[in-house]
Design an enzyme around this catalytic site. Sequence first.
Site, mmCIF file in Angstrom:
data_model
loop_
_atom_site.group_PDB
_atom_site.id
_atom_site.type_symbol
_atom_site.label_atom_id
_atom_site.label_comp_id
_atom_site.label_asym_id
_atom_site.label_seq_id
_atom_site.Cartn_x
_atom_site.Cartn_y
_atom_site.Cartn_z
ATOM 1 N N ASP A 68 0.823 -1.196 0.000
ATOM 2 C CA ASP A 68 0.000 0.000 0.000
ATOM 3 C C ASP A 68 0.866 1.258 0.000
ATOM 4 O OD1 ASP A 68 -2.549 1.214 0.205
ATOM 5 O OD2 ASP A 68 -2.092 1.695 2.284
ATOM 6 N N THR A 82 -3.550 5.935 -4.488
ATOM 7 C CA THR A 82 -2.447 6.772 -4.020
ATOM 8 C C THR A 82 -1.162 6.519 -4.807
ATOM 9 O OG1 THR A 82 -2.256 5.116 -2.308
ATOM 10 C CG2 THR A 82 -3.186 7.208 -1.688
ATOM 11 N N THR A 83 -0.880 5.241 -5.062
ATOM 12 C CA THR A 83 0.348 4.949 -5.795
ATOM 13 C C THR A 83 0.264 5.552 -7.193
ATOM 14 O OG1 THR A 83 0.253 2.846 -4.638
ATOM 15 C CG2 THR A 83 1.977 3.093 -6.269
ATOM 16 N N ASP A 96 -9.319 0.071 1.228
ATOM 17 C CA ASP A 96 -9.233 0.593 -0.140
ATOM 18 C C ASP A 96 -10.517 0.292 -0.903
ATOM 19 O OD1 ASP A 96 -6.727 1.521 0.287
ATOM 20 O OD2 ASP A 96 -5.690 0.107 -1.046
HETATM 21 P P1 ADP Z 1 -3.116 2.423 -6.087
HETATM 22 O O1 ADP Z 1 -2.469 2.742 -4.782
HETATM 23 O O2 ADP Z 1 -2.850 3.490 -7.078
HETATM 24 O O3 ADP Z 1 -4.548 2.064 -5.966
HETATM 25 P P2 ADP Z 1 -2.715 -0.354 -6.748
HETATM 26 O O4 ADP Z 1 -1.512 -1.130 -6.370
HETATM 27 O O5 ADP Z 1 -3.988 -0.627 -6.053
HETATM 28 O O6 ADP Z 1 -2.332 1.167 -6.630
HETATM 29 O O7 ADP Z 1 -2.912 -0.557 -8.313
HETATM 30 C C1 ADP Z 1 -3.920 0.048 -9.025
HETATM 31 C C2 ADP Z 1 -3.733 -0.221 -10.499
HETATM 32 O O8 ADP Z 1 -3.866 -1.610 -10.790
HETATM 33 C C3 ADP Z 1 -4.781 0.498 -11.315
HETATM 34 O O9 ADP Z 1 -4.179 1.106 -12.416
HETATM 35 C C4 ADP Z 1 -5.698 -0.645 -11.733
HETATM 36 O O10 ADP Z 1 -6.372 -0.369 -12.948
HETATM 37 C C5 ADP Z 1 -4.733 -1.779 -11.884
HETATM 38 N N1 ADP Z 1 -5.411 -3.076 -11.822
HETATM 39 C C6 ADP Z 1 -6.259 -3.535 -10.877
HETATM 40 N N2 ADP Z 1 -6.688 -4.778 -11.173
HETATM 41 C C7 ADP Z 1 -6.099 -5.131 -12.346
HETATM 42 C C8 ADP Z 1 -6.123 -6.309 -13.176
HETATM 43 N N3 ADP Z 1 -6.852 -7.359 -12.860
HETATM 44 N N4 ADP Z 1 -5.366 -6.298 -14.289
HETATM 45 C C9 ADP Z 1 -4.608 -5.230 -14.592
HETATM 46 N N5 ADP Z 1 -4.536 -4.105 -13.854
HETATM 47 C C10 ADP Z 1 -5.272 -4.046 -12.761
HETATM 48 MG MG MG Z 2 -5.452 0.423 -5.121
#
Ligand code: ADP
Ligand code: MG
Length: 532
Positions: free
Chosen positions: A64, A97-98, A388
């Site tokens: 996270d 956030t990331t 989240d």
């Molecule tokens: P954040 O802190 O930004 O929410 P995450 O580590 O949760 O970071 O990653 C979010 C990213 O992962 C988004 O760009 C989302 O579209 C992508 N994502 C989520 N599920 C999938 C999936 N099944 N396949 C590809 N990308 C995905």
């Molecule tokens: Mg996320």
Amino acid sequence: MTKDNNQPLYIMPEGTQRNTGRSAQRMNILAARLVAETVRTTLGPKGMDKMLVDSLGDVIVTNDGVTILREMEIDHPSAKMIIEIEKTQEDEVGDGTTTAVVLAGELLKQAEELLDKNIHPTIIAKGYRMAAEKSKSILSIIAKKIDNDSILKKISETAMTGKGAEDSKEHLSELIITAIKKVKDEDSQSIKENIKIEKKTGASIDDSELIQGIVLDKEKVHSGMPPKIKNAKIALIDSAIEIKSPETDTKISITDPEKIQSFLDMEETMIKNMVEKIKKSGATAVFCQKGIEDLAQHFFYKAGIYACRRLKKSDMARLSKATGAKIITDLNELSKEDLGSAGLLEEVKVGEDFMTYIKDCENPTSVTILIRGATNHVTDEVARAVEDAIGDVSAALSNNKVVAGAAATEMRLSKELHDYSQKLSGREQLAVQAFASALEIIPKTLAENAGIDPIDVLTEIKSNPDKFEWPGIDVFTGKIIDAWKEGIIEPLKIKTQALSSAAEVATLILRIDDVILSDKKSSFMPESPDSE
Ligand code: ADP
Ligand code: MG
């Protein structure tokens, strides 16, 4: 001889350091980009985890972004600005956030290239602002409406994909969506407040449950109290159930030995009266935000009343919402009408400890998700993922609009912005183009983190622009997919918020051309060997 001409003129205290112009910009951009680089490897379902060990030796293993940046205790001024984004994003949406931080880092990287071409920072800032504005209107056009509940479930599952909660994401999503429907709040902040996340180790994640009421990490104050009460009548008290000890040192001199006894008796009577008032109201359970002294505990036990003490203020508020009880300060005012009710109140042994369940409440507007897991690290990481997901679903409900994930939104936006830039003239055009290119950092990073060649996927998406409506990357197979059809769905609000805060902080950092640091902070200057 007059040597005045050569004498340096001090306008700041000795030891102050100053860094101006291009060098200041370069340092600030570098520091901010370093932060972005740090969290970049955690983005997406295939992102890696980080292990953080704090000064006390406590270990956190997480994926996270917020948690990582918070624990890193970053001290550099412009790096801190990037971290501010994370806070806004977390408060406003609760996820993404990331994405926001990585995007800000890339916007600065692209800006650096423009600076090298002698484009003035104010022009870049203006172009970025134009691009951010345009992005918002493009996004509102391409976003879709939520027209059924299965979309909510997909949002929740997308938020948990690749997190510690992955294997149980279907079960958890069901709990999350039922919980959100129960609390019936409008804005995401109050949704988050009214869904209590409680954690307990000692079972598998699948044993996590939704309780129509509140779970307290508390045991009853006296072992003789009933362990289980059906149709409990609940009193909530936010003042101490004890005889107040005087604020200042007070001496009471008693000369007659008999008086000692009557003094003690009087104290006992007072406590007894307090308990009596609660009993008379008809309460069968009492939850106190402050202390309950030993004698009072004894009387509650005698009266067959269940009691817990020293509750958190937030739990008192939630209990009030779950049971309908009114929080009372003055016991004299307590009446039958102030009591709340719960179908079942019980003390349950969960893992090693006892917890109090106040459940089966009628139409509770505050509920609890009890997260289970094998170890503390697991429950903590699952709780973060659940938070989240709650943030995402409530953000989606706030304006009923969603977009597809897996970089599909960023790819579409990037393309539209490139088209838009063609209509512009002047140097802002370059900045808008840079903004459009910066968006590609999201597909690139998702691919890289999954061990997929980023160039391959980018060219494939770009060379077949009409193959899919929402072209995204399947990080598990490396193929290009229609992210919407695959159910990878995210709230629009995550994207708009991430874009605007990333653009804001990037322009803020770009416009700084003078850094003045007092003596103590001089380690941030380029001359120093490291910034320890
Ligand atoms: P954040 O802190 O930004 O929410 P995450 O580590 O949760 O970071 O990653 C979010 C990213 O992962 C988004 O760009 C989302 O579209 C992508 N994502 C989520 N599920 C999938 C999936 N099944 N396949 C590809 N990308 C995905
Ligand atoms: Mg996320």
